[in-house]
Design a protein around this motif. Structure first.
Motif, PDB file in Angstrom:
ATOM      1  N   SER A 154       0.841  -1.195   0.000  1.00  0.00           N
ATOM      2  CA  SER A 154       0.000   0.000   0.000  1.00  0.00           C
ATOM      3  C   SER A 154       0.878   1.248   0.000  1.00  0.00           C
ATOM      4  O   SER A 154       1.983   1.251   0.535  1.00  0.00           O
ATOM      5  N   TRP A 194       1.022   5.554   0.706  1.00  0.00           N
ATOM      6  CA  TRP A 194       0.300   6.653   1.348  1.00  0.00           C
ATOM      7  C   TRP A 194       1.180   7.883   1.479  1.00  0.00           C
ATOM      8  O   TRP A 194       2.406   7.811   1.408  1.00  0.00           O
ATOM      9  N   HIS A 224      -4.211  13.278   4.140  1.00  0.00           N
ATOM     10  CA  HIS A 224      -3.582  12.021   3.765  1.00  0.00           C
ATOM     11  C   HIS A 224      -4.144  11.535   2.434  1.00  0.00           C
ATOM     12  O   HIS A 224      -5.253  11.901   2.024  1.00  0.00           O
ATOM     13  N   TYR A 229      -4.326   7.594   0.580  1.00  0.00           N
ATOM     14  CA  TYR A 229      -4.051   6.191   0.848  1.00  0.00           C
ATOM     15  C   TYR A 229      -4.490   5.343  -0.337  1.00  0.00           C
ATOM     16  O   TYR A 229      -5.645   5.445  -0.799  1.00  0.00           O
ATOM     17  N   GLY A 272      -8.100   4.777  -4.417  1.00  0.00           N
ATOM     18  CA  GLY A 272      -7.906   4.876  -2.979  1.00  0.00           C
ATOM     19  C   GLY A 272      -8.796   5.948  -2.398  1.00  0.00           C
ATOM     20  O   GLY A 272      -9.893   6.213  -2.908  1.00  0.00           O
ATOM     21  N   GLN A 287      -5.589   9.969   9.754  1.00  0.00           N
ATOM     22  CA  GLN A 287      -4.184  10.157   9.425  1.00  0.00           C
ATOM     23  C   GLN A 287      -3.253   9.562  10.480  1.00  0.00           C
ATOM     24  O   GLN A 287      -2.191   9.025  10.165  1.00  0.00           O
ATOM     25  N   LEU A 332      -1.821   6.037  10.064  1.00  0.00           N
ATOM     26  CA  LEU A 332      -0.913   5.988   8.919  1.00  0.00           C
ATOM     27  C   LEU A 332       0.440   6.578   9.303  1.00  0.00           C
ATOM     28  O   LEU A 332       1.490   6.031   8.951  1.00  0.00           O
TER      29      LEU A 332
END
Length: 568
Positions: free
Chosen positions: A512, A514, A522, A524, A533, A543, A546
């Motif tokens: 993934s 980001w 953010h 992603y 996404g 956020q 992440l």
């Protein structure tokens, strides 16, 4: 009566002979006057009966140390391929080298070995703060790094064996780099001088001289004494930070002599004059540079939000059709605009960006919040504005008069497709102030590589002492090999941009991607290979995990040392 022509000044020799008393072949003052940063010079026998202060096996051992900066470079002549392995190296790496066409480079050897550091003594006629390091290269026959150009002065002392040097003193010599190799090699190189150096011979090269050195006949070791030469960008950025730290918050732009504005939004000569009084070093800037910087700065200064791009870009044909049907152009409420006159028209500034524009249009866009146009607007009007509707804007960077798509107030929305993904990246980059974190299992050529995105990344990286861009890149060697522009930016601004690569299997299997910024935004992508996404412009609750995951992977990752700009 004719005057006799003055005698021509004799040309300087490019080759002289040195001695134990005069390693430069002349007094240092004469060298500085005639050659330093002006002309290359070969000094035969600069160090008579020279014995290298370090042996090849000790240099190889140093290259295996964790803290040493080293490179192992192999050249496949048959396929014209270059392979670079960054240290720390291992015995297995040297076992694969063979007996030709490879070289080992180790920088800062003087910091590790006192005998090597003693070689700096003959260069004491130079300011000590100008000296960077002693780099030592060991090569087997045919080994080298290819033709290249250094942006600093260097003394190349032959320590062991022989090396063939070729240089070009042609001021018009092309200096474009090859796009197909990791090293900064010249695409074209036509030498004007060639020599074979023996132990004790030394070649001085000022900045910008194309050169190529190749080991000849047997094992070869060259000792490079390199100088430090900060770029104007580095000097300016650090000076600006230094001055900013020492200026009091009460010292501000002021205009007690302000007169009635003749045209709303214009940055006029009086404003530029006040800037020159307010800024310590603005007097050194020409008017065009000062005006362009200030127009970009003042239209993004203290912006709480910035206009958002539409979900789907509006084509020129679609915009003309809407205008023909009676649509109006509304200036985005989060848009800040200014304009200035120039030698060839006007420049329109909006939220930190600049566009050339007719003076009348620049005035109109700054003065009016709603514009009615006919069915055939000018191309400049189409470029500078988009169709507006009365709805709430979202905080993301975009064109000066484009209203945002509706969202829930936090800018949350799905991202689907490459165009939408590129727009989302740009919005989040533009919203960042000083800090950014990117997790990139893949790095396509267009990702973080176009002019607009690179401009935002550079803005963040040069935003001051708090600037911090961290990038987790799974395959940095591929990005370097592909010549990705993000890598070039990192190499220029490595003090505020850091790149690491995940090393643990679990981290490398995380596909993934980001982006998180320092304003709660953010982006992603569950699968980095697919442009689908979600994003949010201000959602710290989503956020936070992440950011936490990024920080944990970062701590377990290794420095991408193969990306560090290599002094050759």
């Amino acid at each position: 009566m004719k005057r006799a022509p003055s005698p021509r000044k004799p040309s300087l020799p490019i080759e002289v002979r040195g001695s134990a008393r005069q390693p430069l072949g002349m007094p240092p003052a004469q060298f500085l006057r005639d050659y330093w940063q002006k002309h290359p010079l070969l000094i035969r026998n600069a160090f008579p009966d020279f014995v290298p202060p370090i042996q090849p096996e000790d240099l190889a051992g140093l290259a295996c140390e964790e803290g040493a900066l080293s490179r192992l470079i192999r050249h496949d002549e048959a396929r014209e391929r270059w392979q670079v392995k960054s240290g720390p190296l291992s015995e297995a790496d040297f076992a694969k080298t063979g007996d030709a066409n490879w070289t080992l480079l180790v920088q800062d050897v003087d910091k590790w070995d006192a005998d090597v550091a003693a070689l700096l003594e003959p260069f004491a006629f130079l300011p000590s703060w100008r000296v960077d390091d002693i780099m030592i290269s060991y090569a087997e026959p045919g080994g080298g790094v290819g033709a290249h150009v250094d942006q600093y002065d260097v003394f190349l002392l032959q320590g062991l064996g022989q090396r063939h040097w070729a240089i070009s003193t042609d001021p018009a010599a092309p200096k474009d780099f090859r796009p197909d190799v990791e090293l900064r090699q010249l695409a074209q190189f036509e030498p004007t001088h060639e020599w074979l150096l023996e132990p004790g011979d030394m070649l001085y090269l000022p900045p910008g001289v194309p050169h190529d050195g190749v080991a000849f006949g047997g094992p070869c070791m060259t000792i490079s004494v390199g100088m430090r030469a900060p770029s104007q960008a580095e000097l300016t950025g650090d000076l600006a930070d230094y001055l900013a730290e020492r200026l009091h918050e009460d010292q501000r732009y002021a205009d007690p002599d302000l007169a009635l504005a003749k045209a709303p939004g214009e940055i006029d000569a009086a404003a530029l004059a006040r800037l020159r009084r307010a800024l310590p070093f603005a007097a050194a800037l020409d008017e065009e540079t000062l005006r362009d910087w200030f127009g970009r700065f003042i239209t993004r200064y203290r912006n709480a939000q910035t206009p958002a791009l539409p979900d789907r870009p509006v084509s020129e044909a679609a915009l003309r059709k809407q205008l023909a049907a009676g649509a109006r152009l509304l200036r985005h409420p989060w848009s800040r605009m200014a304009w200035s006159r120039g030698p060839s028209g006007a420049t329109l500034y909006a939220n930190g960006h600049a566009w050339p524009a007719p003076t009348a249009l620049a005035k109109q866009l700054c003065a009016e919040r709603e514009i009615v146009v006919d069915a055939t607007p000018t191309a400049a009007a189409v470029a500078a504005a988009g169709p507006g509707q009365r709805r709430a804007p979202g905080p993301a960077q975009g064109a000066p008069a484009v209203s945002a798509p509706a969202d829930d107030g936090a800018g949350r929305r799905a991202v689907d497709g490459r165009e939408a993904l590129a727009a989302a990246r740009l919005q989040l980059l533009a919203a960042a102030c000083h800090r950014l974190a990117l997790h990139l299992p893949l790095l396509a050529r267009d990702d973080y590589g176009n002019d607009a995105e690179l401009a935002e990344l550079k803005r963040i990286a040069t935003s001051g002492r708090r600037a911090d861009i961290r990038i987790l890149l799974h395959d940095p060697a591929a990005a370097l090999r592909d010549g990705h522009r993000l890598i070039a930016l990192f190499q220029r601004l490595s003090s505020s941009i850091a790149i690491r690569t995940p090393v643990e299997d679990a981290d490398r299997q995380n596909t993934s991607a980001w982006l998180v910024n320092d304003t709660g935004g953010h982006l992603y992508l569950p699968d980095a290979s697919r442009p689908q996404g979600r994003m949010a412009l201000a959602d710290r609750a989503v956020q936070a995990p992440l950011q936490q995951q990024f920080d944990e992977i970062w701590e377990r990752s290794a420095r991408a040392s193969e990306l560090q700009a290599l002094d050759l």
